[in-house]
Design an enzyme around this catalytic site. Structure first.
Site, PDB file in Angstrom:
ATOM      1  N   CYS A 148       0.840  -1.204   0.000  1.00  0.00           N
ATOM      2  CA  CYS A 148       0.000   0.000   0.000  1.00  0.00           C
ATOM      3  C   CYS A 148       0.880   1.261   0.000  1.00  0.00           C
ATOM      4  O   CYS A 148       2.034   1.232  -0.457  1.00  0.00           O
ATOM      5  CB  CYS A 148      -0.980  -0.034   1.180  1.00  0.00           C
ATOM      6  SG  CYS A 148      -2.376   1.128   0.978  1.00  0.00           S
ATOM      7  N   ASP A 199      -3.773   1.284   9.876  1.00  0.00           N
ATOM      8  CA  ASP A 199      -4.977   2.116  10.034  1.00  0.00           C
ATOM      9  C   ASP A 199      -5.457   2.105  11.470  1.00  0.00           C
ATOM     10  O   ASP A 199      -6.008   3.091  11.960  1.00  0.00           O
ATOM     11  CB  ASP A 199      -6.078   1.640   9.093  1.00  0.00           C
ATOM     12  CG  ASP A 199      -5.723   1.990   7.670  1.00  0.00           C
ATOM     13  OD1 ASP A 199      -4.963   1.207   7.060  1.00  0.00           O
ATOM     14  OD2 ASP A 199      -6.129   3.058   7.199  1.00  0.00           O
TER      15      ASP A 199
HETATM   16  O1  LIG Z   1      -3.796   0.982   4.524  1.00  0.00           O
HETATM   17  C1  LIG Z   1      -3.416   2.102   4.273  1.00  0.00           C
HETATM   18  C2  LIG Z   1      -4.201   3.031   3.409  1.00  0.00           C
HETATM   19  O2  LIG Z   1      -5.429   2.484   2.973  1.00  0.00           O
HETATM   20  P1  LIG Z   1      -6.379   3.357   2.001  1.00  0.00           P
HETATM   21  O3  LIG Z   1      -5.581   3.670   0.775  1.00  0.00           O
HETATM   22  O4  LIG Z   1      -7.551   2.478   1.749  1.00  0.00           O
HETATM   23  O5  LIG Z   1      -6.752   4.617   2.774  1.00  0.00           O
HETATM   24  C3  LIG Z   1      -2.173   2.649   4.891  1.00  0.00           C
HETATM   25  O6  LIG Z   1      -1.209   1.645   5.037  1.00  0.00           O
HETATM   26  C4  LIG Z   1      -2.500   3.197   6.284  1.00  0.00           C
HETATM   27  O7  LIG Z   1      -3.624   4.068   6.219  1.00  0.00           O
HETATM   28  C5  LIG Z   1      -1.356   3.977   6.883  1.00  0.00           C
HETATM   29  O8  LIG Z   1      -1.089   5.134   6.135  1.00  0.00           O
HETATM   30  P2  LIG Z   1      -0.360   6.408   6.792  1.00  0.00           P
HETATM   31  O9  LIG Z   1       0.930   5.882   7.357  1.00  0.00           O
HETATM   32  O10 LIG Z   1      -0.148   7.380   5.668  1.00  0.00           O
HETATM   33  O11 LIG Z   1      -1.246   6.925   7.866  1.00  0.00           O
END
Ligand SMILES: O=C(COP(=O)(O)O)[C@H](O)[C@H](O)COP(=O)(O)O
Length: 346
Positions: free
Chosen positions: A133, A202
């Site tokens: 991701c 998340d």
């Molecule tokens: O799973 C996702 C995003 O999922 P989506 O694309 O469905 O929102 C990221 O790994 C976390 O949100 C952490 O991101 P961050 O470290 O930027 O908070």
């Protein structure tokens, strides 16, 4: 966003839409945008009494809260701003809310920088990280390692169905990190070349489970089998206080259209390409879609996140230091104390 409460300013509704439709995505960015939206609500409110002002802010918080269910950074951000709203006049309520939202955004940036410095210590010169991701917390670790003069390479998982891996690849290439982009299915084969799996989160549950983009848990299990350590970069706003009292984290189910176009569905089940069987809009609700015209026998499920049990995670890196997943509950108790209510309640 339809059905918003009276008094909620259009900018809040448009931020809520952006989060729902994933124009704003990733747990940290969602929290930042939510705090910014409450600030805008406070600035633009035309409430003529303190009670009306508070009602509007709470309604704005609720509108934002209802966008996506899995990233706890969203309710944590809302709760933080609401708890700072203080005063007996509209002017005082307005200024305290604005100041609190700005402080949240500043702290968020600082926490990510600090987390990056801590996570970078785990990365050695010459290491290769495998990503899944797009996580700004995970990338902060890479950035800090690069700033410390280390050379890194990355194997970037594409991350179907939304291909957030492309965002990660673009960022890494801007930093001049050599990137090998792979299909999700190729991960186990390429783990032989990786020194770390590096992902974000998340939500983190009290037992140390990591809730992150769908596919994280399979990657972590494969990494364990291959002996590659799994490092989760997650600011403490990703800690989910409700899980201390046994609540589970809701996994967002998204539209089948992210996996299967109407034409593809028609090719499988026969018949015309209509949206007849396509249940679910981007929020996972089926309110806007017609009832299935016929029962085609084909169900498509599209969970956006999964749960990685703590035994597959080597370290959770926060701005407060790194923790074995099993000990994260201690930090949660320290930060959140007693269990909390809905974010718009006192
Ligand atoms: O799973 C996702 C995003 O999922 P989506 O694309 O469905 O929102 C990221 O790994 C976390 O949100 C952490 O991101 P961050 O470290 O930027 O908070």
């Amino acid at each position: 966003m339809e059905g918003a409460e009276p008094g909620v300013v259009p900018a809040v509704e448009s931020t809520a839409d952006d989060i729902t439709e994933m124009r704003i995505r990733g747990a940290a960015a969602i929290a930042d945008a939510a705090a910014g939206a409450l600030e805008t609500q406070a600035e633009r409110s035309t409430a003529d009494s303190p009670a009306a002002f508070e009602r509007e802010i709470h309604a704005a918080a609720e509108t934002l809260y209802e966008t996506r269910p899995t990233a706890v950074s969203l309710p944590n951000a809302l709760r933080y701003v609401l708890r700072g709203m203080d005063g007996d006049t509209v002017a005082d309520l307005r200024s305290s809310t604005i100041a609190r939202a700005q402080r949240f955004q500043r702290d968020l940036d600082q926490a990510q920088d600090r987390l990056g410095e801590i996570g970078a210590n785990r990365l050695r010169d010459g290491d290769t990280v495998m990503t899944h991701c797009h996580s700004t917390d995970a990338l902060a670790c890479v950035e800090a390692a690069l700033e410390a003069g280390k050379e890194l390479a990355a194997i970037v998982k594409e991350t179907r169905p939304r291909k957030q891996g492309h965002i990660t690849a673009r960022q890494l290439r801007e930093w001049d990190v050599p990137v090998t982009l792979i299909a999700d299915n190729a991960a186990r084969r390429y783990l032989d070349r990786a020194d770390h799996v590096l992902v974000g989160a998340d939500s983190i549950a009290a037992d140390g489970s990591v809730i992150n983009k769908i596919g994280t848990s399979g990657l972590a299990v494969n990494a364990r089998e291959r002996g590659v350590p799994v490092m989760v970069a997650a600011q403490t706003i990703k800690l989910h206080p409700d899980t201390m009292t046994g609540h589970t984290v809701e996994i967002e189910m998204r539209s089948e259209r992210e996996l299967l176009a109407d034409e593809e569905r028609a090719a499988i089940v026969g018949g015309e390409a209509t949206d007849g069987d396509a249940k679910g809009d981007a929020t996972g609700s089926d309110a806007d879609d017609p009832a299935p015209a016929t029962d085609s026998g084909l169900t498509v499920e599209n969970p956006a996140f999964d749960v990685t049990p703590p035994r597959y995670v080597d370290a959770i890196v926060t701005e407060r230091g790194q923790f074995p997943p099993e000990s994260i509950v201690t930090l949660m108790r320290e930060l959140f104390g007693e269990p909390t209510d809905d974010p718009w309640e006192d």
